[in-house]
Design a protein around this motif. Structure first.
Motif, PDB file in Angstrom:
ATOM      1  N   VAL A   1       2.133 -19.598  10.889  1.00 56.05           N
ATOM      2  CA  VAL A   1       2.542 -18.483  10.037  1.00 56.05           C
ATOM      3  C   VAL A   1       1.635 -18.320   8.828  1.00 56.05           C
ATOM      4  N   ASP A   2       0.951 -19.382   8.396  1.00 56.57           N
ATOM      5  CA  ASP A   2       0.023 -19.240   7.280  1.00 56.57           C
ATOM      6  C   ASP A   2      -1.110 -18.288   7.645  1.00 56.57           C
ATOM      7  N   ARG A   3      -1.571 -18.354   8.894  1.00 58.86           N
ATOM      8  CA  ARG A   3      -2.606 -17.422   9.343  1.00 58.86           C
ATOM      9  C   ARG A   3      -2.048 -16.006   9.460  1.00 58.86           C
ATOM     10  N   VAL A   4      -0.801 -15.873   9.873  1.00 54.49           N
ATOM     11  CA  VAL A   4      -0.160 -14.559   9.949  1.00 54.49           C
ATOM     12  C   VAL A   4      -0.122 -13.911   8.561  1.00 54.49           C
ATOM     13  N   VAL A   5       0.281 -14.661   7.549  1.00 50.19           N
ATOM     14  CA  VAL A   5       0.393 -14.136   6.190  1.00 50.19           C
ATOM     15  C   VAL A   5      -0.969 -13.695   5.666  1.00 50.19           C
ATOM     16  N   ARG A   6      -1.986 -14.532   5.845  1.00 49.72           N
ATOM     17  CA  ARG A   6      -3.316 -14.184   5.348  1.00 49.72           C
ATOM     18  C   ARG A   6      -3.885 -12.973   6.079  1.00 49.72           C
ATOM     19  N   ALA A   7      -3.676 -12.908   7.384  1.00 52.06           N
ATOM     20  CA  ALA A   7      -4.180 -11.769   8.157  1.00 52.06           C
ATOM     21  C   ALA A   7      -3.487 -10.472   7.738  1.00 52.06           C
ATOM     22  N   GLU A   8      -2.185 -10.526   7.536  1.00 54.14           N
ATOM     23  CA  GLU A   8      -1.441  -9.320   7.161  1.00 54.14           C
ATOM     24  C   GLU A   8      -1.916  -8.772   5.817  1.00 54.14           C
ATOM     25  N   LYS A   9      -2.218  -9.634   4.873  1.00 51.49           N
ATOM     26  CA  LYS A   9      -2.732  -9.180   3.579  1.00 51.49           C
ATOM     27  C   LYS A   9      -4.065  -8.449   3.745  1.00 51.49           C
ATOM     28  N   ARG A  10      -4.927  -8.975   4.597  1.00 48.61           N
ATOM     29  CA  ARG A  10      -6.236  -8.350   4.802  1.00 48.61           C
ATOM     30  C   ARG A  10      -6.113  -7.031   5.562  1.00 48.61           C
ATOM     31  N   ILE A  11      -5.157  -6.967   6.463  1.00 49.25           N
ATOM     32  CA  ILE A  11      -4.910  -5.719   7.195  1.00 49.25           C
ATOM     33  C   ILE A  11      -4.465  -4.626   6.229  1.00 49.25           C
ATOM     34  N   MET A  12      -3.553  -4.949   5.328  1.00 51.85           N
ATOM     35  CA  MET A  12      -3.068  -3.973   4.358  1.00 51.85           C
ATOM     36  C   MET A  12      -4.190  -3.509   3.427  1.00 51.85           C
ATOM     37  N   LEU A  13      -5.058  -4.416   3.020  1.00 56.17           N
ATOM     38  CA  LEU A  13      -6.183  -4.047   2.152  1.00 56.17           C
ATOM     39  C   LEU A  13      -7.124  -3.085   2.861  1.00 56.17           C
ATOM     40  N   LEU A  14      -7.420  -3.341   4.128  1.00 57.26           N
ATOM     41  CA  LEU A  14      -8.283  -2.459   4.899  1.00 57.26           C
ATOM     42  C   LEU A  14      -7.639  -1.086   5.071  1.00 57.26           C
ATOM     43  N   CYS A  15      -6.336  -1.053   5.326  1.00 53.44           N
ATOM     44  CA  CYS A  15      -5.622   0.226   5.463  1.00 53.44           C
ATOM     45  C   CYS A  15      -5.671   1.019   4.165  1.00 53.44           C
ATOM     46  N   PHE A  16      -5.516   0.335   3.049  1.00 55.84           N
ATOM     47  CA  PHE A  16      -5.558   1.024   1.758  1.00 55.84           C
ATOM     48  C   PHE A  16      -6.925   1.663   1.522  1.00 55.84           C
ATOM     49  N   ALA A  17      -7.991   0.937   1.803  1.00 57.33           N
ATOM     50  CA  ALA A  17      -9.336   1.479   1.618  1.00 57.33           C
ATOM     51  C   ALA A  17      -9.540   2.727   2.480  1.00 57.33           C
ATOM     52  N   PHE A  18      -9.043   2.686   3.716  1.00 56.97           N
ATOM     53  CA  PHE A  18      -9.223   3.818   4.624  1.00 56.97           C
ATOM     54  C   PHE A  18      -8.463   5.057   4.142  1.00 56.97           C
ATOM     55  N   VAL A  19      -7.176   4.901   3.802  1.00 59.37           N
ATOM     56  CA  VAL A  19      -6.389   6.083   3.421  1.00 59.37           C
ATOM     57  C   VAL A  19      -6.859   6.652   2.086  1.00 59.37           C
ATOM     58  N   LEU A  20      -7.394   5.818   1.218  1.00 58.38           N
ATOM     59  CA  LEU A  20      -7.943   6.327  -0.040  1.00 58.38           C
ATOM     60  C   LEU A  20      -9.115   7.264   0.224  1.00 58.38           C
ATOM     61  N   VAL A  21      -9.993   6.864   1.131  1.00 58.06           N
ATOM     62  CA  VAL A  21     -11.122   7.721   1.508  1.00 58.06           C
ATOM     63  C   VAL A  21     -10.622   9.033   2.116  1.00 58.06           C
ATOM     64  N   MET A  22      -9.623   8.957   2.988  1.00 64.35           N
ATOM     65  CA  MET A  22      -9.111  10.161   3.639  1.00 64.35           C
ATOM     66  C   MET A  22      -8.385  11.074   2.648  1.00 64.35           C
ATOM     67  N   PHE A  23      -7.723  10.512   1.662  1.00 60.15           N
ATOM     68  CA  PHE A  23      -7.081  11.314   0.614  1.00 60.15           C
ATOM     69  C   PHE A  23      -8.128  12.129  -0.138  1.00 60.15           C
ATOM     70  N   LEU A  24      -9.229  11.493  -0.484  1.00 63.56           N
ATOM     71  CA  LEU A  24     -10.298  12.197  -1.201  1.00 63.56           C
ATOM     72  C   LEU A  24     -10.943  13.269  -0.324  1.00 63.56           C
ATOM     73  N   LEU A  25     -11.159  12.957   0.954  1.00 64.36           N
ATOM     74  CA  LEU A  25     -11.751  13.946   1.853  1.00 64.36           C
ATOM     75  C   LEU A  25     -10.855  15.167   2.024  1.00 64.36           C
ATOM     76  N   ALA A  26      -9.550  14.961   2.041  1.00 67.51           N
ATOM     77  CA  ALA A  26      -8.625  16.096   2.175  1.00 67.51           C
ATOM     78  C   ALA A  26      -8.751  17.045   0.995  1.00 67.51           C
ATOM     79  N   ARG A  27      -9.054  16.516  -0.175  1.00 69.62           N
ATOM     80  CA  ARG A  27      -9.246  17.365  -1.344  1.00 69.62           C
ATOM     81  C   ARG A  27     -10.582  18.108  -1.283  1.00 69.62           C
ATOM     82  N   LEU A  28     -11.599  17.487  -0.661  1.00 66.24           N
ATOM     83  CA  LEU A  28     -12.970  18.009  -0.753  1.00 66.24           C
ATOM     84  C   LEU A  28     -13.390  18.883   0.425  1.00 66.24           C
TER      85      LEU A  28
END
Length: 471
Positions: free
Chosen positions: A313-340
Motif C-alpha cells: 500500500v505504500d507504493r499505492v499511496v505514492r503512485a496515487e499522489k503522482r497520478i493526481m499531480l500529472l492530472c492537475f498539470a494536464f487540466v491546467l493546460v487545457m483550461f488555458l487553451l479553452a480560453r485562448l
C-alpha cells in the motif's frame, strides 16, 4: 511475464506513472480523432454541413452507450486480472481474460440487434427532428452495425493496458485512427457517401484496432493472453460487478448527453438545430480534455491494482499522489487553451460566424471548472482500479447528479444556453467533496488493506466480497 511483474511491483513510482500514463494519454488523444475528424469532415459537406453535424451530434449518446458496455468488461476484467497477477495467481488471470473476451462477443449481439430495431424512437428521444432524421439515421445505422469491433477494440485495449503494455495499447489506437483519417475523405467526398461514409470509416478503423489487439492477445506476447479457458459464470459475474461502476459512470454520461440535446430542443425554439450543432463542437473540445485525462487514470490502474493486490500500500499511496499531480498539470493546460483557442477550434468545423461565436462561448463556459477534474478522475478511477468499486461510483454519481439537475433546472429558469453552466458547477462542487473524502477515506482504506493477511488470498476462485471491496 516476470519482467512485467518486476516493473509493476518494484520500479520507482514516479517513473512508472509516466511510463504507463503518457502512452495511454497519447492513445486517447489519437482516439479522439475518431469522433473529431468525423465531425470536421461532416461539418464541411456542401450545402448540408451544419445539419449533418447536428445529426452526428444526436448520435453521440450511441457512441457513449457502446463505450459503456465495453467499459463494463474492460474496466471489470482489467483490475481483476492485475490484482490476480499481483498475487501470482496466473491461472485466475488467464480465466479472467478469456471470459472477458467471451462476454464482449455476447454483449455485441445483445446491443446491436435491439438498437437497430428501435433506432427511430431512440434517435427522436435523443433530440432528433424530422429535418435531422436522414443524417442521424444514416450515421446511427452504419455505426451500430459495427458494434462488435468497437467493443473488442475498446474493451480488450483496457485488458492490455492493465498488464502494463501501454505502448501496445497506444499503437492499437494509432492504427485505427490512421485508417479513419485516410478513409473519411474517401468515403464522405470521393464516394459521395456523406454522413454514412463517416460512420463507415469509423467502423473499419475500429475493426483494424480490434484485429491488432487480438493478434497481440492471441500471439503469445502478452503477459496474460486469450487462451482456451472454459466459460465461467462466476468470473463473468465478477467482471460485470467490478466493471459496473465505470460502465454506469459512462452510461450516465450518455444520459447527460441526451438531456442536453433534449433541453436544447425544448427551450431553444427556432435555434435548437443550431444549438445542437454547436454543442457537438463543444463536446468535441471536451473529448480533448476528458479522454486523455481518462487515459492517465486508466493507464495507471495497473500500478494501483497490482500493488494493492500484492499488499504494497505504500507504493499505492505514492503512485496515487503522482497520478493526481500529472492530472492537475494536464487540466491546467487545457483550461488555458479553452480560453485562448475556442474560436479557432470552432472554425475547424464550420465557416458560419454565428455558429463559431456560439460554439466558442459554449467551450469557454463549459470548461470553467475543469481543474476540479484533477481530483475527481484519480479518485474515481483509482479506487475502481483497486476493486474498491462502491467508493468510485458514489463520488462519480455525485458529480453527475448535480450536473443533471443543473441541465434540467437552469434552462427552465433562465434560457436554453444557461444549461452549459451546469458543468462547471458540478465539477467544482464534486472536486471539493471528493477532495475532502479522499483525504479522510484513502488512508483508512489503505490501513485496512495493509492489516489483511496477504496469504488469505491465494486461491483462484472468484470471491464475492473480500477481493474487491472494503466493508
Amino acid at each position: 511475464m516476470e519482467q512485467q511483474e518486476s516493473i509493476l511491483g518494484t520500479a520507482p513510482e514516479g517513473k512508472l506513472v509516466l511510463q504507463l500514463a503518457l502512452p495511454a494519454m497519447l492513445a486517447q488523444f489519437v482516439n479522439i480523432l475518431y469522433s473529431v475528424v468525423d465531425r470536421v469532415y461532416v461539418g464541411h459537406i456542401a450545402g448540408v454541413g451544419e445539419l449533418s453535424l447536428a445529426g452526428v451530434g444526436v448520435c453521440a449518446p450511441v457512441v457513449t452507450m457502446i463505450t459503456a458496455f465495453a467499459a463494463l468488461v474492460g474496466f471489470g476484467g482489467g483490475p481483476l486480472m492485475s490484482i490476480r497477477m499481483g498475487r501470482r495467481d496466473m491461472e485466475g488471470a488467464r480465466q479472467i481474460v478469456a471470459n472477458s473476451f467471451y462476454l464482449l462477443l455476447a454483449i455485441s449481439v445483445l446491443v446491436t440487434v435491439p438498437a437497430l430495431v428501435l433506432k427511430k424512437p431512440i434517435l427522436f428521444a435523443f433530440g432528433a427532428s424530422e429535418q435531422l432524421w436522414p443524417y442521424a439515421n444514416a450515421y446511427f445505422t452504419t455505426y451500430v452495425s459495427g458494434t462488435v469491433f468497437a467493443l473488442i477494440s475498446y474493451g480488450l485495449n483496457q485488458i492490455v493496458m492493465s498488464q502494463g503494455f501501454a505502448g501496445v495499447a497506444m499503437r492499437s489506437v494509432i492504427v485505427g485512427a490512421a485508417v479513419n483519417i485516410v478513409l473519411d475523405p474517401v468515403f464522405i467526398f470521393l464516394l459521395h457517401m456523406g454522413v454514412r461514409g463517416a460512420a463507415l470509416a469509423t467502423v473499419v478503423s475500429q475493426a483494424c484496432s480490434a484485429v491488432y489487439t487480438l493478434r497481440f492477445l492471441f500471439g503469445g506476447r502478452a503477459a496474460v493472453g486469450i487462451t482456451k479457458c472454459p466459460l465461467h459464470a462466476g468470473w463473468m459475474r465478477r467482471i460485470a460487478q467490478v466493471g459496473l461502476s465505470p460502465a454506469l459512470i459512462i452510461g450516465l454520461d450518455n444520459v447527460l448527453l441526451i438531456s442536453v440535446n433534449v433541453m436544447l430542443r425544448r427551450f431553444g425554439g427556432g435555434e435548437s438545430d443550431m444549438l445542437i450543432a454547436c454543442a457537438a463542437i463543444m463536446q468535441s473540445f471536451m473529448l480533448i480534455v476528458t479522454m486523455p485525462l481518462g487515459g492517465i487514470t486508466a493507464g495507471t490502474q495497473a500500478i494501483l491494482g497490482y500493488n494493492y493486490g500484492a499488499g504494497r500500500v505504500d507504493r499505492v499511496v505514492r503512485a496515487e499522489k503522482r497520478i493526481m499531480l500529472l492530472c492537475f498539470a494536464f487540466v491546467l493546460v487545457m483550461f488555458l487553451l479553452a480560453r485562448l483557442v475556442a474560436e479557432p477550434f470552432a472554425r475547424i468545423f464550420t465557416t458560419d460566424p454565428v455558429y463559431i461565436e456560439q460554439a466558442a462561448w459554449m467551450i469557454r463556459t463549459y470548461t470553467l471548472g475543469i481543474i476540479g477534474l484533477a481530483i475527481q478522475y484519480p479518485f474515481v478511477d483509482g479506487f475502481t482500479g483497486m476493486g474498491l468499486v462502491k467508493w468510485g461510483l458514489t463520488f462519480s454519481m455525485l458529480r453527475k447528479t448535480v450536473y443533471l439537475v443543473g441541465v434540467v433546472v437552469l434552462p427552465a429558469a433562465f434560457s436554453a444556453t444557461a444549461l452549459f453552466y451546469a458543468e462547471p458547477i458540478s465539477d467544482i462542487l464534486a472536486a471539493v467533496v471528493s477532495g475532502i473524502a479522499f483525504l479522510l477515506l484513502f488512508p483508512k482504506l489503505m490501513r485496512k488493506r495493509k492489516e489483511k493477511d496477504a496469504g488469505s488470498f491465494g486461491d483462484s476462485a472468484p470471491r464475492q466480497q473480500e477481493d474487491f471491496a472494503v466493508k
